[in-house]
Design an enzyme around this catalytic site. Structure first.
Site, mmCIF file in Angstrom:
data_model
loop_
_atom_site.group_PDB
_atom_site.id
_atom_site.type_symbol
_atom_site.label_atom_id
_atom_site.label_comp_id
_atom_site.label_asym_id
_atom_site.label_seq_id
_atom_site.Cartn_x
_atom_site.Cartn_y
_atom_site.Cartn_z
ATOM 1 N N THR A 28 -5.731 12.766 8.525
ATOM 2 C CA THR A 28 -4.299 12.523 8.707
ATOM 3 C C THR A 28 -3.555 13.630 7.975
ATOM 4 O O THR A 28 -3.971 14.047 6.899
ATOM 5 C CB THR A 28 -3.932 11.149 8.117
ATOM 6 O OG1 THR A 28 -4.424 10.154 8.998
ATOM 7 C CG2 THR A 28 -2.424 10.976 7.945
ATOM 8 N N ARG A 31 -2.343 -1.337 17.025
ATOM 9 C CA ARG A 31 -2.280 -1.361 15.551
ATOM 10 C C ARG A 31 -1.355 -0.230 15.055
ATOM 11 O O ARG A 31 -1.407 0.886 15.530
ATOM 12 C CB ARG A 31 -3.690 -1.179 14.991
ATOM 13 C CG ARG A 31 -3.788 -1.049 13.469
ATOM 14 C CD ARG A 31 -3.807 0.399 13.028
ATOM 15 N NE ARG A 31 -4.078 0.531 11.596
ATOM 16 C CZ ARG A 31 -3.936 1.661 10.920
ATOM 17 N NH1 ARG A 31 -3.549 2.752 11.531
ATOM 18 N NH2 ARG A 31 -4.189 1.713 9.636
ATOM 19 N N VAL A 32 -0.527 -0.550 14.081
ATOM 20 C CA VAL A 32 0.357 0.469 13.500
ATOM 21 C C VAL A 32 -0.017 0.648 12.032
ATOM 22 O O VAL A 32 -0.165 -0.335 11.298
ATOM 23 C CB VAL A 32 1.839 0.035 13.605
ATOM 24 C CG1 VAL A 32 2.751 1.108 13.001
ATOM 25 C CG2 VAL A 32 2.226 -0.234 15.059
ATOM 26 N N GLY A 33 -0.177 1.883 11.596
ATOM 27 C CA GLY A 33 -0.519 2.170 10.197
ATOM 28 C C GLY A 33 0.724 2.426 9.356
ATOM 29 O O GLY A 33 1.855 2.141 9.759
ATOM 30 N N ASP A 34 0.498 3.005 8.192
ATOM 31 C CA ASP A 34 1.600 3.268 7.253
ATOM 32 C C ASP A 34 2.432 4.492 7.611
ATOM 33 O O ASP A 34 3.590 4.607 7.200
ATOM 34 C CB ASP A 34 1.015 3.511 5.855
ATOM 35 C CG ASP A 34 0.036 4.688 5.877
ATOM 36 O OD1 ASP A 34 -0.985 4.594 6.590
ATOM 37 O OD2 ASP A 34 0.304 5.711 5.213
ATOM 38 N N THR A 86 -1.906 9.061 2.615
ATOM 39 C CA THR A 86 -3.008 8.998 3.573
ATOM 40 C C THR A 86 -4.052 8.036 3.031
ATOM 41 O O THR A 86 -4.192 7.882 1.819
ATOM 42 C CB THR A 86 -3.612 10.401 3.814
ATOM 43 O OG1 THR A 86 -4.769 10.257 4.639
ATOM 44 C CG2 THR A 86 -4.008 11.104 2.520
ATOM 45 N N GLY A 128 -4.131 2.427 6.077
ATOM 46 C CA GLY A 128 -2.711 2.115 6.180
ATOM 47 C C GLY A 128 -2.334 0.704 5.797
ATOM 48 O O GLY A 128 -1.249 0.461 5.243
HETATM 49 N N1 ASP Z 1 -2.955 6.235 6.894
HETATM 50 C C1 ASP Z 1 -3.436 6.432 8.246
HETATM 51 C C2 ASP Z 1 -3.339 5.105 8.978
HETATM 52 O O1 ASP Z 1 -3.680 4.096 8.413
HETATM 53 C C3 ASP Z 1 -4.845 6.924 8.319
HETATM 54 C C4 ASP Z 1 -5.244 8.009 7.364
HETATM 55 O O2 ASP Z 1 -4.471 8.379 6.506
HETATM 56 O O3 ASP Z 1 -6.362 8.501 7.460
HETATM 57 O O4 ASP Z 1 -2.981 5.104 10.123
#
Ligand code: ASP
Length: 308
Positions: free
Chosen positions: A174, A202-205, A224, A227
């Site tokens: 990321t 799905r939605v991450g951070d 990163t 999330g």
């Molecule tokens: N934070 C990102 C997510 O959860 C993934 C990552 O940082 O590798 O979508």
């Protein structure tokens, strides 16, 4: 004001055979962004360009080379924040946009809205001449192989990051950028394909302001890691709270990660720029990052101090 830029290309475990090419990818991006900043350009332009470069680098989990959902599809999230104007633009779940960060910037600059999802985002891209691309062209052979391997593993979602098997812990890529420019303005941009094998929808951070990305008139931040934990910790806001207690960026970053680990769990890395300097901290084994200030040359570290 002295400009500063810090980039990350994900936290987790970087396999030995991919370390050198990760280094090349992040250093290329920081050079482009640094040119903007030293020539008096804005933090917002610098972070956008850095993230665009890294989205185009197929080894990173953003844009081309994004990880796949459990159905083998691409769903990318991105967010950009301008600390000067408090502008925000973001996209969630896009699969046909070559550079989600450019679309985010366009949304920030041109739309009355702040965040668009899927078809709405892609429609906005078409209407504003942001490059649309066939989803297949964003999918690399490596992404396909990784999903195939992931689907055969036990433990399911998120289990790879803490696994004792180094192969299984492979997780990084990321991308994010934080900067302060010569005028003292902050900006942050983050872009991702999300987490390998995630459920569709799905939605991450990454696209959540204050969690995976944040910029105001005191800081710029990008996270990163897994999330779900970063969102529950509202990690960007935790960093800001910690900065109120101790304005040293390194101390505040470490404490914010500790609060997340102690109360919620998970694993993450973060980058931060404030008027007092910058930090890159992690709870994972590796964090790919690079930083550039007027006093230093390119700096890069996989931070191998974490025991395997
Ligand atoms: N934070 C990102 C997510 O959860 C993934 C990552 O940082 O590798 O979508």
């Amino acid at each position: 004001m002295e400009p500063i830029i810090v980039l990350h290309a994900g936290a987790g475990t970087v396999p030995d055979n991919l370390r050198e090419s990760a280094r090349v990818g992040i250093l290329d991006a920081i050079k482009v962004a640094w040119e903007i900043l030293v020539n008096g350009g804005s933090a917002i332009d610098a972070v956008e360009r850095a993230v665009e470069e890294m989205e185009n680098y197929p080894q990173f989990n953003a844009g081309t080379g994004s990880v796949l959902t459990e159905k083998g599809t691409i769903e990318m999230d991105a967010l950009i924040m301008d600390g000067k104007t408090r502008g925000i633009g973001g996209v969630i779940g896009v699969s046909t946009v070559k550079n989600p960060v450019k679309l985010s910037r366009e949304i920030m600059d041109q739309s009355a809205h702040v965040i668009f999802t899927k078809e709405g985002a892609e429609q906005f891209a078409i209407e504003n001449n942001i490059e649309i691309i066939d989803e297949e062209l964003l999918i690399t052979e490596r992404s396909k192989n990784r999903l195939e391997k992931f689907l055969k593993q036990e433990g399911g979602y998120g289990s790879d990051i803490n696994s004792s098997d180094p192969e299984r812990r492979e997780k990084y890529g990321t991308v994010g950028a934080v900067a302060i420019d010569v005028n003292g303005n902050f900006a942050a941009a983050t872009s991702t394909g999300g987490v390998l094998g995630k459920k569709v929808g799905r939605v991450g951070d990454t696209p959540i302001p204050g969690s995976g990305n944040y910029a105001d008139d005191m800081m710029a931040f990008s996270a990163t890691g897994v999330g779900e934990y970063i969102i529950r910790a509202v990690l960007g806001m935790e960093v800001k709270s910690q900065l109120m207690i101790d304005n040293d960026p390194k101390t505040a970053s470490k404490r914010a990660l500790e609060v997340m680990m102690n109360n919620i769990g998970g694993a993450a890395g973060l980058i931060l720029v404030t008027r007092d300097g910058w930090a890159a901290e992690k709870t994972t084994r590796d964090l790919i990052y690079a930083a550039r200030t007027t006093e230093m040359t390119d700096f890069y570290d996989f931070s191998m101090d974490y025991s395997q």
